[in-house]
Design a protein around this motif. Structure first.
Motif, mmCIF file in Angstrom:
data_model
loop_
_atom_site.group_PDB
_atom_site.id
_atom_site.type_symbol
_atom_site.label_atom_id
_atom_site.label_comp_id
_atom_site.label_asym_id
_atom_site.label_seq_id
_atom_site.Cartn_x
_atom_site.Cartn_y
_atom_site.Cartn_z
ATOM 1 N N VAL A 115 0.827 -1.213 0.000
ATOM 2 C CA VAL A 115 0.000 0.000 0.000
ATOM 3 C C VAL A 115 0.861 1.263 0.000
ATOM 4 O O VAL A 115 0.470 2.279 -0.582
ATOM 5 C CB VAL A 115 -1.053 0.021 1.140
ATOM 6 N N ALA A 116 2.039 1.209 0.622
ATOM 7 C CA ALA A 116 2.944 2.371 0.598
ATOM 8 C C ALA A 116 3.470 2.608 -0.820
ATOM 9 O O ALA A 116 3.564 3.758 -1.261
ATOM 10 C CB ALA A 116 4.101 2.163 1.576
ATOM 11 N N ARG A 117 3.788 1.530 -1.545
ATOM 12 C CA ARG A 117 4.215 1.672 -2.956
ATOM 13 C C ARG A 117 3.087 2.264 -3.788
ATOM 14 O O ARG A 117 3.323 3.140 -4.625
ATOM 15 C CB ARG A 117 4.640 0.317 -3.538
ATOM 16 N N GLU A 118 1.862 1.804 -3.568
ATOM 17 C CA GLU A 118 0.718 2.336 -4.309
ATOM 18 C C GLU A 118 0.515 3.820 -4.005
ATOM 19 O O GLU A 118 0.222 4.605 -4.913
ATOM 20 C CB GLU A 118 -0.546 1.538 -3.973
ATOM 21 N N ALA A 119 0.694 4.217 -2.740
ATOM 22 C CA ALA A 119 0.554 5.632 -2.376
ATOM 23 C C ALA A 119 1.647 6.460 -3.057
ATOM 24 O O ALA A 119 1.384 7.566 -3.530
ATOM 25 C CB ALA A 119 0.621 5.794 -0.856
ATOM 26 N N ASN A 120 2.852 5.927 -3.115
ATOM 27 C CA ASN A 120 3.933 6.640 -3.792
ATOM 28 C C ASN A 120 3.701 6.706 -5.293
ATOM 29 O O ASN A 120 4.057 7.697 -5.939
ATOM 30 C CB ASN A 120 5.282 6.010 -3.455
ATOM 31 N N LEU A 175 4.175 12.078 -13.316
ATOM 32 C CA LEU A 175 5.463 11.915 -13.981
ATOM 33 C C LEU A 175 5.494 10.657 -14.833
ATOM 34 O O LEU A 175 4.903 9.635 -14.467
ATOM 35 C CB LEU A 175 6.594 11.826 -12.947
ATOM 36 N N SER A 176 6.212 10.727 -15.940
ATOM 37 C CA SER A 176 6.429 9.537 -16.763
ATOM 38 C C SER A 176 7.409 8.608 -16.039
ATOM 39 O O SER A 176 8.049 9.005 -15.054
ATOM 40 C CB SER A 176 7.017 9.933 -18.122
ATOM 41 N N GLN A 186 14.469 9.845 -13.073
ATOM 42 C CA GLN A 186 15.302 11.034 -12.959
ATOM 43 C C GLN A 186 15.029 11.760 -11.635
ATOM 44 O O GLN A 186 15.956 12.189 -10.950
ATOM 45 C CB GLN A 186 15.066 11.977 -14.136
ATOM 46 N N PHE A 187 13.762 11.883 -11.270
ATOM 47 C CA PHE A 187 13.375 12.544 -10.028
ATOM 48 C C PHE A 187 13.991 11.831 -8.823
ATOM 49 O O PHE A 187 14.555 12.464 -7.929
ATOM 50 C CB PHE A 187 11.844 12.582 -9.934
ATOM 51 N N MET A 188 13.902 10.505 -8.806
ATOM 52 C CA MET A 188 14.474 9.730 -7.704
ATOM 53 C C MET A 188 15.987 9.932 -7.634
ATOM 54 O O MET A 188 16.551 10.104 -6.545
ATOM 55 C CB MET A 188 14.130 8.249 -7.849
ATOM 56 N N SER A 189 16.635 9.924 -8.773
ATOM 57 C CA SER A 189 18.077 10.139 -8.817
ATOM 58 C C SER A 189 18.442 11.516 -8.260
ATOM 59 O O SER A 189 19.383 11.657 -7.465
ATOM 60 C CB SER A 189 18.573 9.992 -10.254
ATOM 61 N N ILE A 234 20.349 15.244 -3.746
ATOM 62 C CA ILE A 234 20.201 16.422 -2.893
ATOM 63 C C ILE A 234 19.849 16.089 -1.442
ATOM 64 O O ILE A 234 19.999 16.946 -0.576
ATOM 65 C CB ILE A 234 19.200 17.453 -3.469
ATOM 66 N N SER A 235 19.396 14.876 -1.188
ATOM 67 C CA SER A 235 18.990 14.517 0.180
ATOM 68 C C SER A 235 20.156 14.094 1.051
ATOM 69 O O SER A 235 19.987 13.955 2.267
ATOM 70 C CB SER A 235 17.950 13.393 0.136
#
Length: 146
Positions: free
Chosen positions: A113-118, A125-126, A132-135, A140-141
């Motif tokens: 369910v956490a994967r589905e929420a994410n 996003l495609s 790219q966003f995760m990278s 930056i984190s």
């Protein structure tokens, strides 16, 4: 037409990241609540699975949770039959924490369910943009290599 309030603040990456994070936490918290789980309980359960058997103090350091807060969460998880605390076989002065079979089953449902929420959070996003966003988020984190 009047400008949106707080344009200087709303143009800051930190403000936008905070808003996105708040939305993500809300989506995940709602999904976990449907399984009877709270966010920190899910984090601890996941860490126990990954590290078990793990000394309670090491678990707290691993998830960066204050020891008194961890004790309360572990009490909740143990009362629900999701984790076991037993003397650590390498140091009987410490408690080692491990998952029960029920804890492993609940964790599997919670991860789904956490994967589905994410997925819902990242729906605009495609697939390539998500990667790219995760990278970029990792860079930056400060969690690269963690």
């Amino acid at each position: 037409m009047a400008e949106a309030p707080l344009p200087a603040i709303r143009s800051l990456p930190s403000w936008l990241l905070g808003r996105a994070a708040a939305r993500g936490r809300a989506l995940v918290a709602e999904a976990l609540a449907a399984e009877g789980m709270k966010m920190w309980h899910h984090v601890v359960l996941s860490a126990v699975r990954d590290l078990a058997p793990v000394a309670q103090a090491d678990l707290g350091r691993g998830v960066r949770l204050d020891p008194k807060d961890l004790v309360g969460i572990l009490n909740d998880l143990q009362s629900a039959g999701l984790v076991l605390r037993a003397p650590d076989p390498t140091d009987r002065r410490k408690n080692a924490v491990s998952l029960t079979d029920e804890g492993a089953r609940l964790l599997k449902r919670c991860e789904k369910v956490a994967r589905e929420a994410n997925d819902e959070l990242l729906a605009p996003l495609s697939v390539a943009e998500r990667a790219q966003f995760m990278s970029l988020l990792i860079r930056i984190s400060g969690t690269q290599g963690s």
